[in-house]
Structures are given as structure tokens and as C-alpha cells.
Design a protein around this motif. Structure first.
Motif, PDB file in Angstrom:
ATOM      1  N   ILE A   1       0.862  -1.191   0.000  1.00 33.39           N
ATOM      2  CA  ILE A   1       0.000   0.000   0.000  1.00 33.39           C
ATOM      3  C   ILE A   1       0.895   1.236   0.000  1.00 33.39           C
ATOM      4  O   ILE A   1       1.709   1.440   0.902  1.00 33.39           O
ATOM      5  CB  ILE A   1      -0.934   0.012   1.229  1.00 33.39           C
ATOM      6  CG1 ILE A   1      -1.861  -1.214   1.185  1.00 33.39           C
ATOM      7  CG2 ILE A   1      -1.745   1.309   1.277  1.00 33.39           C
ATOM      8  CD1 ILE A   1      -2.746  -1.368   2.412  1.00 33.39           C
ATOM      9  N   ASP A   2       0.737   2.031  -1.059  1.00 29.41           N
ATOM     10  CA  ASP A   2       1.571   3.226  -1.232  1.00 29.41           C
ATOM     11  C   ASP A   2       0.650   4.442  -1.208  1.00 29.41           C
ATOM     12  O   ASP A   2      -0.271   4.550  -2.025  1.00 29.41           O
ATOM     13  CB  ASP A   2       2.305   3.117  -2.583  1.00 29.41           C
ATOM     14  CG  ASP A   2       3.379   4.180  -2.739  1.00 29.41           C
ATOM     15  OD1 ASP A   2       3.687   4.879  -1.754  1.00 29.41           O
ATOM     16  OD2 ASP A   2       3.906   4.302  -3.868  1.00 29.41           O
ATOM     17  N   LEU A   3       0.894   5.341  -0.276  1.00 28.84           N
ATOM     18  CA  LEU A   3       0.078   6.554  -0.193  1.00 28.84           C
ATOM     19  C   LEU A   3       0.791   7.690  -0.915  1.00 28.84           C
ATOM     20  O   LEU A   3       2.019   7.751  -0.933  1.00 28.84           O
ATOM     21  CB  LEU A   3      -0.160   6.919   1.264  1.00 28.84           C
ATOM     22  CG  LEU A   3      -0.953   5.846   2.034  1.00 28.84           C
ATOM     23  CD1 LEU A   3      -0.896   6.091   3.536  1.00 28.84           C
ATOM     24  CD2 LEU A   3      -2.408   5.807   1.561  1.00 28.84           C
TER      25      LEU A   3
ATOM     26  N   ALA B   1       8.317  -0.911 -10.193  1.00 27.68           N
ATOM     27  CA  ALA B   1       9.282  -0.736  -9.102  1.00 27.68           C
ATOM     28  C   ALA B   1       8.752   0.224  -8.050  1.00 27.68           C
ATOM     29  O   ALA B   1       9.043   0.089  -6.867  1.00 27.68           O
ATOM     30  CB  ALA B   1      10.601  -0.213  -9.647  1.00 27.68           C
ATOM     31  N   ASN B   2       7.939   1.192  -8.512  1.00 23.19           N
ATOM     32  CA  ASN B   2       7.331   2.145  -7.601  1.00 23.19           C
ATOM     33  C   ASN B   2       6.304   2.939  -8.413  1.00 23.19           C
ATOM     34  O   ASN B   2       6.175   2.731  -9.629  1.00 23.19           O
ATOM     35  CB  ASN B   2       8.357   3.079  -6.970  1.00 23.19           C
ATOM     36  CG  ASN B   2       7.989   3.428  -5.532  1.00 23.19           C
ATOM     37  OD1 ASN B   2       6.899   3.955  -5.268  1.00 23.19           O
ATOM     38  ND2 ASN B   2       8.884   3.122  -4.611  1.00 23.19           N
ATOM     39  N   ALA B   3       5.581   3.816  -7.731  1.00 25.37           N
ATOM     40  CA  ALA B   3       4.579   4.627  -8.432  1.00 25.37           C
ATOM     41  C   ALA B   3       4.342   5.917  -7.670  1.00 25.37           C
ATOM     42  O   ALA B   3       4.665   6.015  -6.477  1.00 25.37           O
ATOM     43  CB  ALA B   3       3.267   3.850  -8.576  1.00 25.37           C
ATOM     44  N   PHE B   4       3.831   6.909  -8.369  1.00 23.18           N
ATOM     45  CA  PHE B   4       3.498   8.181  -7.726  1.00 23.18           C
ATOM     46  C   PHE B   4       2.390   8.845  -8.532  1.00 23.18           C
ATOM     47  O   PHE B   4       2.061   8.423  -9.653  1.00 23.18           O
ATOM     48  CB  PHE B   4       4.733   9.090  -7.618  1.00 23.18           C
ATOM     49  CG  PHE B   4       5.488   9.256  -8.909  1.00 23.18           C
ATOM     50  CD1 PHE B   4       5.144  10.249  -9.817  1.00 23.18           C
ATOM     51  CD2 PHE B   4       6.547   8.407  -9.228  1.00 23.18           C
ATOM     52  CE1 PHE B   4       5.842  10.407 -11.010  1.00 23.18           C
ATOM     53  CE2 PHE B   4       7.248   8.559 -10.424  1.00 23.18           C
ATOM     54  CZ  PHE B   4       6.898   9.555 -11.323  1.00 23.18           C
TER      55      PHE B   4
ATOM     56  N   MET C   1      11.759   4.036  -2.636  1.00 28.72           N
ATOM     57  CA  MET C   1      10.612   4.932  -2.406  1.00 28.72           C
ATOM     58  C   MET C   1      10.691   6.100  -3.384  1.00 28.72           C
ATOM     59  O   MET C   1      11.755   6.698  -3.567  1.00 28.72           O
ATOM     60  CB  MET C   1      10.637   5.448  -0.958  1.00 28.72           C
ATOM     61  CG  MET C   1       9.739   6.645  -0.690  1.00 28.72           C
ATOM     62  SD  MET C   1      10.710   8.139  -0.346  1.00 28.72           S
ATOM     63  CE  MET C   1       9.531   9.404  -0.730  1.00 28.72           C
ATOM     64  N   ILE C   2       9.595   6.374  -4.067  1.00 29.62           N
ATOM     65  CA  ILE C   2       9.522   7.556  -4.932  1.00 29.62           C
ATOM     66  C   ILE C   2       8.140   8.164  -4.759  1.00 29.62           C
ATOM     67  O   ILE C   2       7.131   7.462  -4.909  1.00 29.62           O
ATOM     68  CB  ILE C   2       9.744   7.205  -6.421  1.00 29.62           C
ATOM     69  CG1 ILE C   2      11.104   6.515  -6.626  1.00 29.62           C
ATOM     70  CG2 ILE C   2       9.668   8.466  -7.272  1.00 29.62           C
ATOM     71  CD1 ILE C   2      11.354   6.096  -8.062  1.00 29.62           C
ATOM     72  N   ASP C   3       8.083   9.422  -4.428  1.00 24.39           N
ATOM     73  CA  ASP C   3       6.807  10.127  -4.304  1.00 24.39           C
ATOM     74  C   ASP C   3       6.969  11.545  -4.829  1.00 24.39           C
ATOM     75  O   ASP C   3       8.082  12.087  -4.904  1.00 24.39           O
ATOM     76  CB  ASP C   3       6.338  10.150  -2.840  1.00 24.39           C
ATOM     77  CG  ASP C   3       5.419   8.981  -2.534  1.00 24.39           C
ATOM     78  OD1 ASP C   3       4.688   8.550  -3.440  1.00 24.39           O
ATOM     79  OD2 ASP C   3       5.448   8.499  -1.390  1.00 24.39           O
ATOM     80  N   TYR C   4       5.860  12.122  -5.144  1.00 23.75           N
ATOM     81  CA  TYR C   4       5.849  13.449  -5.738  1.00 23.75           C
ATOM     82  C   TYR C   4       5.450  14.475  -4.696  1.00 23.75           C
ATOM     83  O   TYR C   4       4.573  14.215  -3.853  1.00 23.75           O
ATOM     84  CB  TYR C   4       4.855  13.455  -6.903  1.00 23.75           C
ATOM     85  CG  TYR C   4       4.574  14.800  -7.521  1.00 23.75           C
ATOM     86  CD1 TYR C   4       5.566  15.503  -8.195  1.00 23.75           C
ATOM     87  CD2 TYR C   4       3.291  15.349  -7.475  1.00 23.75           C
ATOM     88  CE1 TYR C   4       5.290  16.726  -8.795  1.00 23.75           C
ATOM     89  CE2 TYR C   4       3.009  16.566  -8.072  1.00 23.75           C
ATOM     90  CZ  TYR C   4       4.017  17.257  -8.731  1.00 23.75           C
ATOM     91  OH  TYR C   4       3.745  18.460  -9.326  1.00 23.75           O
TER      92      TYR C   4
END
Ligand code: CA
Length: 469
Positions: free
Chosen positions: A343-345, A391-394, A440-443
Motif C-alpha cells: 500500500i503506497d500513499l 518498481a514504484n509509483a506516484f 521509495m519515490i513520491d511526488y
């Protein structure tokens, strides 16, 4: 036998004493008084009796007798010492003592040898233990690699002669990110072959929104000091609330099973120096690297659950909690690097989002728009890209973007899904994983930057938004 031989020799001695005359006779009484005649006659061949021969024979007999006495004494002494112990004296006791010393010496030698073998075995055991640990580590690496490869089983062949020429300009040759999943995702593959050329940037008036068209070089802010910082999450609140300012940087090192520490830094300079001004202990443990910061609250997934928590920074307490319906957790639908990233917030210009998957979606990424106050799900979208392949999402401006690889030094943003149109498509925006393990990658919509955590390193990237056709 012994006595007869002795008498013979004695007679011989007597005869020798009379050897002066050729022939002689004696007459006299013996011990009992009886008359006794004795004649002596010279030997025709022997000049003299072998007188000297009697001596060595006697000596030999005496020697043998002495030897027998010694042997008897030894035997008797051995039996005696066997009965009374080593305190017995004499030559027998000395021999036994010598034998016992020899036995003790042999025992000591055997003991020393056994000790040496034991030490050798211990060294071999330690060596084997190290080999087992090494094999386990390599097995785990192989498993992760296999998982990563399984997520992209199909490798796209080089562009055919009939392929549009503009593709080669967008897609780096040999980029491993251009792999595709099961036939159920053929739609994505078909779209990839039609990736368009980006047009000059176009920004929507008012919101400043647009599609992601470029990502800058990674800027490193800080390297973690300990293994606890191999991966983690760092954030800035795009709508900060007092008592914390807009420059406040928050950080969670997420290595470990009981992650509860939230570090606060006044700004990125203090982050770079490693001087936190605030350390908060969260009431419930954090799962993985999917947390985000928004409007004075930390949003995170509670460990080993699909429960979302809103931790209010001002009151330092949990302000809201809610299960994310049907969301996989704790390794059911992670990103490709694993790490329980189920779960990625995320936060963007439009608010708070959850990126996850469900059994119903069969592992495809599901996007949920959340009410930031109550954590209630307002709306969901189901994409056609499997979460384990990303691999990750944002999120940027209501659009989801997925990263192809977390280890490749040169990777791409390879897919986007627009919640405004419920349409997904492939794209290719280059991204560098400078430290080859981007967890970890987030905007951040205010900074207009991507925040990332790449193998102990806290990094950020500038982004350029525009319009793609
Ligand atoms: Ca993310």
C-alpha cells in the motif's frame, strides 16, 4: 639333573688333583667307615682334565639361576604390586611404575590429539556456518532476482523495420524495463509500440498541471548513517500546518520490524547535516515506505494490516483509522522490489491517494482517492498494469506514473494512468537510479519534485510537466 651334573664335576676335580701319577690306587674308609678302594689311571689322549670347562658351565648355571630368581621375583613382585598398588618397592614395583608412566604419557598424547581434532572440527563447523550464511544470502538474492525477472517474462524484440522511427528516440536501446507481463496485458504492449514524441511543454493555466515529460538528475541530500536507513521514506508537507513550517522535512527509516520513529528537520539543510529538531514516537508501527505527509498529518499503513492511519502532528496522536477495503498487504501485492510495499500513499495537486491492489483486480494496480480527514475511499480506478511489475509509483495532477526498475541505473517511467479519463498508456520518461536500489519515490506538488530513497541516499529530482500527444 642339576645335582648329578654338580657331583660329576666335583669327581672330576678330585681326579685332576691326582693327575700327577700315571697309575695309583688308594685304600681308605669312607664316611660310613667302610673300606673303599680308589684307582686312578691317566688318560691316553688327554694331557689334562678339562678343568677349566667346569667353570663356565657353573657360571652359566649360576647366571641362569640368577635370571630365574629375578624373573620369579618380578612375577611375585608384579602380583604383589597388583594387589597392594604402586607403593610396593623393589625392582618389580619400579617396572610397574615405569609402565604406568608410559600409559599416562600415552593417555596424555591421546588427549592432546583429541583436543586438536576437536579444535579442527570447530574450525570446520565455523567455516560451514559461514558457507551456509553465504548460500542463504545468495539464495535470497536469487529469489529476488527471479521474482523481478518473473514480473517481466517477455522481452520485447528490437524495433522491426516497420516500427515507427520515433520509438527509437524515446526508448533507450537495451533498456530492461521494456518487458511485458502475461497476455492479459497485451493492451499495454500494443500501446508501447505507439509511444508518441513529446511535444513542447504545455502547462494548464491555473493549476500548472500537465503530463510528466522529463525528470532531472538526482540530487543527493543525505546518506543514512546506519543499516536502518538502507531504505525509508522522506516527505515535506505540501500544505503544512502549525506548529510546523512549510520547510519542515520528515523522515522514517523503515528497516526493521518495529518502525515507529518519525524524525523532523527544520529544512533540507538540517536534514543534510543530520540534525533533527523533532523526534516523534508513533503509537503504532509503520509498514514499509508508503507513508506521506499532508495537511499536518502523517498518513501511513499500520504494520501487517490494511489499516490506514492518520497521525496528527500537532496533537501527536492517531486522528483517524480505516481499513482500505480488500487491499492486499504484507507481501500480497508489493512493488517489484518487495519490502511489503503493498500500500503506497501519495499526495498530488488533487489530494490524497492510495496505490494498491486486490484479489478482484488480480494484482493490477488500483488507485483510490481518499478523504484526507476520514480516510474514507471516495472513488477507485483499476488500471491494467500489474503492481508487481512496477518498481514504484506516484501521482502527479491526478495521473499515476509507474517506474520500470528500482535497480537499473538508467530506467524509465513506463506507464501512466489518468484518473480523469480512466485511460492508461505506456510512455518512456528516463529516470536515473543513481545508487541502484530505489525503494521509495513520491511526488511533492509544491516543490514540483520527486522525493526518493535510493540505497541509503535521500535524493530528489526536478520534474517537468507539459503535454504529450
Ligand atoms: Ca510511492
Amino acid at each position: 639333573m642339576l645335582s648329578v651334573a654338580t657331583l660329576l664335576c666335583v669327581s672330576c676335580l678330585l681326579l685332576g688333583a691326582r693327575g700327577q701319577d700315571r697309575t695309583a690306587m688308594w685304600r681308605g674308609n669312607d664316611r660310613s667307615g667302610r673300606c673303599q678302594y680308589t684307582f686312578t689311571v691317566n688318560s691316553p689322549t688327554e694331557a689334562s682334565c678339562p678343568t677349566q670347562a667346569g667353570g663356565p658351565e657353573m657360571d652359566a648355571l649360576k647366571s641362569r639361576l640368577s635370571l630365574l630368581e629375578v624373573m620369579v621375583t618380578r612375577l611375585a613382585g608384579g602380583e604383589a604390586s597388583g594387589a597392594v598398588g604402586t607403593a610396593a618397592g623393589g625392582p618389580g614395583a619400579g617396572v610397574v611404575q615405569q609402565q604406568q608412566q608410559q600409559q599416562q604419557q600415552k593417555l596424555q598424547e591421546a588427549y592432546s590429539q583429541a583436543m586438536g581434532e576437536k579444535a579442527q572440527l570447530r574450525r570446520e563447523k565455523d567455516n560451514l556456518d559461514r558457507q551456509v550464511q553465504d548460500l542463504q544470502r545468495r539464495l535470497e538474492e536469487s529469489r529476488q532476482e527471479a521474482e523481478r525477472l518473473r514480473s517481466r517474462p517477455c522481452v520485447q524484440t528490437p524495433p522491426a523495420a516497420s516500427a515507427p522511427q520515433q520509438d527509437s528516440g524515446l526508448r533507450p536501446a537495451g533498456d530492461p524495463s521494456w518487458h511485458y507481463g502475461s497476455p492479459g496485458y497485451q493492451e499495454l504492449k500494443a500501446e508501447v509500440t505507439e509511444v508518441p514524441v513529446p511535444t513542447p511543454a504545455y502547462i494548464e493555466v491555473g493549476t500548472g498541471c500537465g503530463e510528466l515529460v522529463a525528470i532531472g538528475e538526482p540530487v543527493t541530500h543525505r546518506k543514512a548513517d546506519t543499516i536502518a536507513g538502507k531504505y525509508g521514506v522522506w516527505m515535506q508537507d505540501p500544505e503544512a500546518v502549525a506548529p510546523y513550517g512549510a520547510g519542515m522535512v520528515w523522515r522514517i527509516d523503515t528497516v526493521g520490524s518495529e518502525v515507529r520513529q518519525l524524525f523532523g528537520y527544520e529544512d533540507t539543510d538540517q536534514l543534510a547535516r543530520g540534525y533533527p529538531t523533532k523526534v516523534l514516537l508513533l503509537p503504532e508501527a509503520v509498514e514499509s515506505t508508503g507513508a506521506t505527509m499532508y495537511r499536518g498529518s502523517l498518513y501511513y499503513q499500520r504494520r501487517r494490516s490494511r489499516t490506514l492511519l492518520r497521525y496528527d502532528l500537532s496533537s501527536e496522536s492517531i486522528a483517524a483509522r480505516r481499513d482500505l477495503p480488500h487491499a492486499g498487504f504484507h507481501g500480497q501485492f508489493p512493488y517489484s522490489w518487495g519490502g511489503y510495499t503493498d500500500i503506497d500513499l501519495a499526495v498530488d495537486e488533487q489530494g490524497l491517494w492510495a496505490i494498491y491492489s486486490t484479489n478482484k483486480a488480480k494484482g493490477a494496480i488500483v488507485i483510490a482517492k481518499l478523504d484526507p480527514h476520514s480516510l474514507e475511499v471516495l472513488k477507485t480506478w483499476e488500471t491494467n498494469i500489474r503492481k508487481v511489475t512496477a518498481a514504484n509509483a506516484f501521482m502527479i495532477c491526478g495521473r499515476l506514473y509507474t517506474v520500470a526498475s528500482y535497480t537499473a541505473a538508467e530506467t524509465t517511467i513506463n506507464y501512466t494512468f489518468d484518473t480523469a479519463t480512466s485511460q492508461g498508456k505506456a510512455l518512456s520518461v528516463p529516470l536515473k537510479n543513481k545508487y541502484r536500489y530505489n525503494s521509495m519515490i513520491d511526488y511533492n506538488p509544491v516543490q514540483r519534485k520527486l522525493f526518493a530513497w535510493d540505497n541509503y541516499h535521500i535524493v530528489s529530482y526536478d520534474v517537468r510537466l507539459g503535454r504529450q500527444q
